[in-house]
Design an enzyme around this catalytic site. Structure first.
Site, PDB file in Angstrom:
ATOM      1  CE  LYS A 106      -8.804  -3.918  14.167  1.00  0.00           C
ATOM      2  NZ  LYS A 106      -7.772  -3.878  13.138  1.00  0.00           N
TER       3      LYS A 106
ATOM      4  CG  ASP B 201      -6.917  -5.884   6.343  1.00  0.00           C
ATOM      5  OD1 ASP B 201      -6.376  -5.814   7.460  1.00  0.00           O
ATOM      6  OD2 ASP B 201      -7.596  -4.956   5.850  1.00  0.00           O
TER       7      ASP B 201
ATOM      8  CG  PHE C  42      -2.584   5.205  13.276  1.00  0.00           C
ATOM      9  CD1 PHE C  42      -1.892   4.977  14.445  1.00  0.00           C
ATOM     10  CD2 PHE C  42      -2.436   6.427  12.633  1.00  0.00           C
ATOM     11  CE1 PHE C  42      -1.060   5.949  14.979  1.00  0.00           C
ATOM     12  CE2 PHE C  42      -1.610   7.403  13.149  1.00  0.00           C
ATOM     13  CZ  PHE C  42      -0.916   7.171  14.327  1.00  0.00           C
TER      14      PHE C  42
ATOM     15  CE  LYS D  75     -10.847  -0.066  11.380  1.00  0.00           C
ATOM     16  NZ  LYS D  75     -10.305   0.649  10.227  1.00  0.00           N
TER      17      LYS D  75
ATOM     18  CE  LYS E 165       9.319 -11.570 -14.130  1.00  0.00           C
ATOM     19  NZ  LYS E 165      10.019 -10.896 -15.208  1.00  0.00           N
TER      20      LYS E 165
ATOM     21  CG  ASN F 226      -0.161  -0.120   2.498  1.00  0.00           C
ATOM     22  OD1 ASN F 226       0.601   0.782   2.834  1.00  0.00           O
ATOM     23  ND2 ASN F 226      -0.314  -1.220   3.225  1.00  0.00           N
TER      24      ASN F 226
HETATM   25  O1  C5P Z   1      -8.923  -2.701  10.634  1.00  0.00           O
HETATM   26  P1  C5P Z   1      -7.912  -1.801  10.090  1.00  0.00           P
HETATM   27  O2  C5P Z   1      -6.898  -2.503   9.245  1.00  0.00           O
HETATM   28  O3  C5P Z   1      -8.404  -0.579   9.418  1.00  0.00           O
HETATM   29  O4  C5P Z   1      -7.166  -1.277  11.405  1.00  0.00           O
HETATM   30  C1  C5P Z   1      -6.137  -0.389  11.347  1.00  0.00           C
HETATM   31  C2  C5P Z   1      -5.303  -0.565  12.557  1.00  0.00           C
HETATM   32  O5  C5P Z   1      -5.071  -1.949  12.768  1.00  0.00           O
HETATM   33  C3  C5P Z   1      -3.926   0.034  12.407  1.00  0.00           C
HETATM   34  O6  C5P Z   1      -3.485   0.456  13.663  1.00  0.00           O
HETATM   35  C4  C5P Z   1      -3.110  -1.124  11.881  1.00  0.00           C
HETATM   36  O7  C5P Z   1      -1.755  -0.960  12.220  1.00  0.00           O
HETATM   37  C5  C5P Z   1      -3.749  -2.300  12.576  1.00  0.00           C
HETATM   38  N1  C5P Z   1      -3.763  -3.541  11.800  1.00  0.00           N
HETATM   39  C6  C5P Z   1      -3.162  -4.660  12.326  1.00  0.00           C
HETATM   40  N2  C5P Z   1      -3.188  -5.842  11.666  1.00  0.00           N
HETATM   41  C7  C5P Z   1      -3.828  -5.960  10.505  1.00  0.00           C
HETATM   42  C8  C5P Z   1      -4.482  -4.841   9.952  1.00  0.00           C
HETATM   43  C9  C5P Z   1      -4.422  -3.649  10.624  1.00  0.00           C
HETATM   44  O8  C5P Z   1      -2.572  -4.560  13.390  1.00  0.00           O
HETATM   45  N3  C5P Z   1      -3.817  -7.104   9.864  1.00  0.00           N
END
Ligand code: C5P
Length: 412
Positions: free
Chosen positions: A347, A284, A329, A343, A294, A215
């Site tokens: 979390k 994700d 974040f 969120k 490759k 990203n």
């Molecule tokens: O659910 P989302 O990905 O938007 O959440 C963002 C937050 O979760 C950020 O703090 C990111 O660093 C963390 N995150 C994580 N593991 C993931 C996805 C996001 O710790 N697989």
């Protein structure tokens, strides 16, 4: 420490040649070593050797006008993080103790406001002389550190205390003093004694040795938090993704590439941390299959299966200590506050920084951010500010949250 300036004064002792080894070690370690040779020292050792080893101009004795600066003693004193005299003869100790400034080195010593360290070397009787001992006591009382001379056969064929300490011992003392000063600087700051763990940057999920899924995260916000945490006095560990940002001074950096690498770094380091901040933009999903070679083109379309990555923040929330503060974040393109609050609660975060990708001045890449800070009880909208300022605000908010948690705990 590597960016530190050390001012090394070399005085007229047969041990002056050993200064070459001190300069060489310090330079290899990355210190910038400014050297002043007294006139007598220059009879023992050539400035050319020292310039070659230190890769810098060497200043000899008087204000001879040969250097770019017209007032070198002030300039050298001003930029020094530590002033070292090695070897220090009886004369320079006497001059320093009495504030005599009759050559470049002694003038510089008067102008120095940095910590001072001296490694004396001289004949045993000169060293033991009450005058020298009184001068050393005076200087110690003013905060000077000393690396004592060793006993043994001296150049004058006498046996006794007066031989310059081993260059390695002197270098170790220099580094110990610098570290001590560094600690002192951070002692009375708001986050002194706190450990901060922050993640920053994107993750890369490999498909094959050439391609990956990632990203646009630049890592700037996380790096700015690490920098701000250090400036506030914390011990900082920065889990850094594949970005080419410079590590903030005094921060321990651990590089990661994929989400699973990052998970390992966070799991290992979070238990020691007071504040854990997940500023990394974690993928994700990752490719279900990764290829060693490759991948070749075949057909008009390709289909890949993605599998879920661990939710690192959620994992950290589950094992959070009572006195630990966890910050996440959220970056959203719609329904920011609603999604972000959900969120935060799901979390188990104490704080959530919500930024909207579509807001001008916020989000990836830039040096500024516009965010909403959310706690389970509050919503604070912050205006445009630099990522470093925001870092400071986040950290001070976390400090308040921790104070609340610990005072709450002590009531029950
Ligand atoms: O659910 P989302 O990905 O938007 O959440 C963002 C937050 O979760 C950020 O703090 C990111 O660093 C963390 N995150 C994580 N593991 C993931 C996805 C996001 O710790 N697989």
């Amino acid at each position: 420490m590597e960016n530190k300036h050390i001012l090394l004064g070399i005085t007229g002792s047969i041990a002056a040649y050993k200064a070459c080894s001190i300069v060489s070690t310090l330079t290899k370690k990355g210190y910038a070593v400014d050297i002043i040779l007294t006139r007598h020292a220059s009879a023992f050792i050539g400035s050319l050797s020292l310039a070659a080893i230190s890769h810098r101009d060497v200043f000899v004795d008087e204000f001879d006008g040969t250097h770019e600066s017209l007032i070198p003693h002030i300039e050298l004193a001003r930029r020094a993080d530590l002033c070292v005299i090695a070897p220090a003869d009886a004369n320079i100790l006497a001059k320093a103790a009495h504030g005599i400034a009759d050559d470049l080195l002694s003038s510089c010593l008067l102008a120095c406001t940095c910590p001072m360290l001296a490694a004396p070397a001289m004949n045993v009787h000169m060293f033991e002389n009450a005058a020298t001992q009184a001068n050393i006591s005076t200087l110690k009382s003013r905060g000077w550190s000393f690396v004592d001379p060793e006993s043994g056969m001296l150049a004058c064929a006498e046996v006794g205390k007066g031989r310059l300490a081993d260059p390695e011992v002197i270098v170790a003392a220099i580094e110990a003093r610098l570290e001590e000063e560094e600690k002192k600087k951070t002692q009375d700051l708001p986050l002194s004694g706190k450990r901060v763990l922050v993640s920053a940057g994107p993750t890369q999920e490999a498909l094959d040795p050439v391609r990956f899924l990632s990203n646009h995260s630049s890592g700037k916000q996380g790096f700015a938090i690490a920098k701000a945490a250090r400036a506030l006095g914390a011990d900082v560990t920065l889990a850094a993704g594949p970005v080419s940002l410079e590590t903030p001074e005094g921060v321990e950096r651990i590089n990661y590439v994929s989400a699973r690498d990052l998970e390992a770094v966070m799991k290992e380091n979070a238990p020691k941390a007071d504040f854990v901040i997940m500023a990394a933009a974690v993928a994700d999903y990752r490719f279900a299959e990764q290829f060693d070679q490759k991948m070749k083109k075949s057909g008009d379309s390709m289909t890949f299966t993605l599998v879920r990555n661990p939710d690192i923040l959620e994992g950290l929330g589950k094992v959070k200590r009572d006195d630990q503060v966890l910050c996440g974040f959220a970056m959203e393109t719609e329904n920011l506050e609603q999604n972000a609050r959900k969120k935060m609660l799901s979390k188990n975060c104490d704080l959530l920084v919500a930024n909207n990708l579509r807001t001008e001045g916020a989000g990836f890449q830039g040096d500024t951010n516009i965010v909403t800070l959310m706690t389970p009880e509050t919503n604070t909208h912050l205006g445009l500010q630099s990522k470093e300022e925001l870092g400071k605000t986040i950290l001070l908010t976390m400090l308040e949250i921790q104070k609340g948690k610990t005072s709450h705990a002590s009531v029950h």
